[in-house]
Design an enzyme around this catalytic site. Structure first.
Site, PDB file in Angstrom:
ATOM      1  N   LEU A  12       0.605  -0.940   0.353  1.00  0.00           N
ATOM      2  CA  LEU A  12       0.007   0.225  -0.121  1.00  0.00           C
ATOM      3  C   LEU A  12       0.718   1.484  -0.190  1.00  0.00           C
ATOM      4  O   LEU A  12       0.660   2.514  -0.751  1.00  0.00           O
ATOM      5  CB  LEU A  12      -1.018   0.213   1.021  1.00  0.00           C
ATOM      6  CG  LEU A  12      -1.454   0.608   1.391  1.00  0.00           C
ATOM      7  CD1 LEU A  12      -2.411   1.409   0.492  1.00  0.00           C
ATOM      8  CD2 LEU A  12      -2.686   1.421   2.730  1.00  0.00           C
ATOM      9  N   TYR A 124      -3.119 -12.350  14.169  1.00  0.00           N
ATOM     10  CA  TYR A 124      -2.960 -11.035  13.728  1.00  0.00           C
ATOM     11  C   TYR A 124      -4.337 -10.460  13.159  1.00  0.00           C
ATOM     12  O   TYR A 124      -4.550  -8.852  13.500  1.00  0.00           O
ATOM     13  CB  TYR A 124      -2.874 -11.514  12.439  1.00  0.00           C
ATOM     14  CG  TYR A 124      -3.022 -10.020  10.245  1.00  0.00           C
ATOM     15  CD1 TYR A 124      -2.187  -9.549  10.775  1.00  0.00           C
ATOM     16  CD2 TYR A 124      -3.873 -10.467  10.317  1.00  0.00           C
ATOM     17  CE1 TYR A 124      -2.645  -8.291   9.772  1.00  0.00           C
ATOM     18  CE2 TYR A 124      -4.236  -9.363   9.066  1.00  0.00           C
ATOM     19  CZ  TYR A 124      -3.621  -8.535   9.083  1.00  0.00           C
ATOM     20  OH  TYR A 124      -3.845  -7.760   8.418  1.00  0.00           O
TER      21      TYR A 124
HETATM   22  N1  LIG Z   1      -1.599  -7.983   2.820  1.00  0.00           N
HETATM   23  C1  LIG Z   1      -3.514  -7.998   2.840  1.00  0.00           C
HETATM   24  O1  LIG Z   1      -3.320  -9.530   1.751  1.00  0.00           O
HETATM   25  C2  LIG Z   1      -3.874  -7.201   3.579  1.00  0.00           C
HETATM   26  C3  LIG Z   1      -5.218  -7.681   4.316  1.00  0.00           C
HETATM   27  C4  LIG Z   1      -6.336  -7.189   4.818  1.00  0.00           C
HETATM   28  C5  LIG Z   1      -5.918  -6.100   5.293  1.00  0.00           C
HETATM   29  N2  LIG Z   1      -4.622  -6.065   5.132  1.00  0.00           N
HETATM   30  C6  LIG Z   1      -3.238  -4.187   6.047  1.00  0.00           C
HETATM   31  O2  LIG Z   1      -3.182  -3.767   4.823  1.00  0.00           O
HETATM   32  C7  LIG Z   1      -2.641  -2.637   5.563  1.00  0.00           C
HETATM   33  C8  LIG Z   1      -0.662  -2.333   4.462  1.00  0.00           C
HETATM   34  O3  LIG Z   1      -0.882  -3.866   4.121  1.00  0.00           O
HETATM   35  P1  LIG Z   1       0.280  -3.972   2.520  1.00  0.00           P
HETATM   36  O4  LIG Z   1      -0.213  -5.402   1.904  1.00  0.00           O
HETATM   37  O5  LIG Z   1       0.659  -2.958   2.223  1.00  0.00           O
HETATM   38  O6  LIG Z   1       1.605  -4.694   3.516  1.00  0.00           O
HETATM   39  P2  LIG Z   1       3.143  -5.101   4.043  1.00  0.00           P
HETATM   40  O7  LIG Z   1       3.196  -4.743   2.543  1.00  0.00           O
HETATM   41  O8  LIG Z   1       3.295  -5.859   4.736  1.00  0.00           O
HETATM   42  O9  LIG Z   1       3.532  -3.233   4.439  1.00  0.00           O
HETATM   43  C9  LIG Z   1       3.703  -3.235   5.624  1.00  0.00           C
HETATM   44  C10 LIG Z   1       5.032  -2.555   5.825  1.00  0.00           C
HETATM   45  O10 LIG Z   1       4.902  -1.772   7.158  1.00  0.00           O
HETATM   46  C11 LIG Z   1       6.418  -1.670   7.751  1.00  0.00           C
HETATM   47  N3  LIG Z   1       6.303  -2.189   9.343  1.00  0.00           N
HETATM   48  C12 LIG Z   1       6.566  -3.056   9.648  1.00  0.00           C
HETATM   49  N4  LIG Z   1       7.052  -2.803  10.969  1.00  0.00           N
HETATM   50  C13 LIG Z   1       6.972  -1.650  10.861  1.00  0.00           C
HETATM   51  C14 LIG Z   1       7.589  -0.877  12.356  1.00  0.00           C
HETATM   52  N5  LIG Z   1       7.176  -0.972  13.405  1.00  0.00           N
HETATM   53  N6  LIG Z   1       7.713   0.652  11.547  1.00  0.00           N
HETATM   54  C15 LIG Z   1       7.376   1.407  10.588  1.00  0.00           C
HETATM   55  N7  LIG Z   1       6.493   0.157   9.794  1.00  0.00           N
HETATM   56  C16 LIG Z   1       6.924  -0.978   9.729  1.00  0.00           C
HETATM   57  C17 LIG Z   1       7.123  -2.946   7.240  1.00  0.00           C
HETATM   58  O11 LIG Z   1       8.353  -3.063   6.634  1.00  0.00           O
HETATM   59  P3  LIG Z   1       9.568  -4.042   6.592  1.00  0.00           P
HETATM   60  O12 LIG Z   1       9.370  -5.618   5.159  1.00  0.00           O
HETATM   61  O13 LIG Z   1      10.894  -3.020   5.891  1.00  0.00           O
HETATM   62  O14 LIG Z   1       9.194  -5.048   8.091  1.00  0.00           O
HETATM   63  C18 LIG Z   1       6.579  -3.040   5.336  1.00  0.00           C
HETATM   64  O15 LIG Z   1       6.348  -2.768   4.682  1.00  0.00           O
HETATM   65  C19 LIG Z   1      -2.469  -3.606   6.611  1.00  0.00           C
HETATM   66  O16 LIG Z   1      -2.841  -2.059   7.819  1.00  0.00           O
HETATM   67  C20 LIG Z   1      -2.664  -4.291   6.844  1.00  0.00           C
HETATM   68  O17 LIG Z   1      -3.207  -4.843   7.949  1.00  0.00           O
HETATM   69  C21 LIG Z   1      -3.952  -5.969   3.913  1.00  0.00           C
END
Ligand SMILES: NC(=O)c1ccc[n+]([C@@H]2O[C@H](COP(=O)([O-])OP(=O)(O)OC[C@H]3O[C@@H](n4cnc5c(N)ncnc54)[C@H](OP(=O)(O)O)[C@@H]3O)[C@@H](O)[C@H]2O)c1
Length: 284
Positions: A12, A124
């Site tokens: 995102l 989670y």
């Molecule tokens: N992916 C899905 O299928 C899904 C489904 C429903 C909802 N969501 C929600 O949608 C949102 C975006 O998801 P996404 O898929 O874009 O997630 P993502 O690709 O896993 O990205 C999450 C990012 O958060 C960073 N992060 C982790 N710990 C951190 C910290 N302590 N401080 C700052 N940054 C940190 C990670 O960095 P590192 O990689 O360096 O750890 C990563 O770049 C999240 O809130 C997720 O819960 C996702």
């Protein structure tokens, strides 16, 4: 608009940066430049940049690994957004926070509305639910967007996993008794921008893809799209299997379809995820 973006290297986060409207200033941070679990660092970065919006795209998203690291998942998914909400209030910034369909237990037979009772089945989902509660308590006008089954050209996601399996096998087993709505991360980013521009009132909003499928149906759409786009020569055959035949550390809801009527009333269009799969598949 002066936006502080957390988790700027995630799916995102990267999609949001790609879509920054002209005239907006976005400071994209990652886990190294802004660890959201560190209140002092959050204070320092926010107070020196002084955004009027904080978009929290940072999260602990490894659903199965969270079962083994519940404290770390809670720190990132609950303490992190709490820190951001506290400091956002101090500088008068609005928080946009992202949550998940996995706050629900999947026992409903119809799509979940925003006020449906949450009952996460896994660590989670529980930590994401706790993050929502903290944000709502501290900043009632925050925008909390629950989304689902996120994919994009970036990071790790189901589309990439399926493509990689298709290159190695001529048949794949995929779970066919869990249902949800795939959502393109670029569409979530665009919706955040639209909600901010229209100064939409705070609260929880559901936003996801425009139709629900099982994981195995999702896989079939990916394969046929990949063949059509010339990314794969042949589609592997997909064997529908039950959740019981594919045991994972985290229990997942069987039916986490979100009702997005509330956000649609604001003029927002749902993610046309089939079209987006076709669009991104050539670039991954
Ligand atoms: N992916 C899905 O299928 C899904 C489904 C429903 C909802 N969501 C929600 O949608 C949102 C975006 O998801 P996404 O898929 O874009 O997630 P993502 O690709 O896993 O990205 C999450 C990012 O958060 C960073 N992060 C982790 N710990 C951190 C910290 N302590 N401080 C700052 N940054 C940190 C990670 O960095 P590192 O990689 O360096 O750890 C990563 O770049 C999240 O809130 C997720 O819960 C996702």
């Amino acid at each position: 608009m002066k936006v502080l973006l957390t988790g700027g290297n995630g799916q995102l986060g990267r999609c949001f940066s790609d879509r920054t409207p002209i005239g907006w200033n976005v400071l994209a941070t990652d886990a190294k430049t802004l660890d959201i679990t560190d209140l002092i660092q959050v204070k320092n970065v926010v107070k020196s940049y002084r955004p009027n919006v904080i978009v929290n795209a940072a999260a602990y998203t490894a659903v199965d690994r969270a079962e083994l690291e519940p404290e770390l998942a809670a720190l990132i998914n609950e303490t992190g957004p709490r820190n951001l909400a506290l400091v956002a209030n101090e500088v008068g910034a609005r928080l946009v926070h992202i949550s998940t369909d996995y706050v629900f237990d999947g026992e409903a037979g119809t799509p979940y509305i925003e006020t449906a009772v949450t009952n996460p089945l896994n660590v989670y989902g529980k930590t994401k639910r706790d993050g929502e509660v903290a944000v709502k308590q501290i900043q009632p006008d925050a925008l909390i967007i629950r989304t689902a089954w996120v994919f994009s050209e970036y990071g790790n996601n189901f589309v990439k996993t399926m493509l990689s399996l298709a290159r190695q096998h001529n048949q794949v087993n995929v779970v066919s008794d869990q249902f949800g709505c795939p959502t393109y991360a670029g569409d979530i980013a665009q919706v955040i921008i639209e909600l901010l521009i229209s100064n939409t009132s705070g609260g929880v909003y559901h936003y996801c893809g425009d139709s629900s499928v099982s994981w195995s149906h999702f896989a079939k759409v990916i394969f046929s799209s990949a063949v059509q786009q010339g990314v794969l020569k042949y589609a592997p055959s997909v064997n529908d299997i039950t959740t019981e035949l594919y045991p994972t550390l985290a229990i997942r809801p069987k039916y986490s379809v979100l009702n997005c009527g509330k956000i649609e009333e604001k003029g927002i269009h749902l993610s046309k995820w089939r079209r987006q799969v076709a669009f991104i598949i050539t670039s991954i």
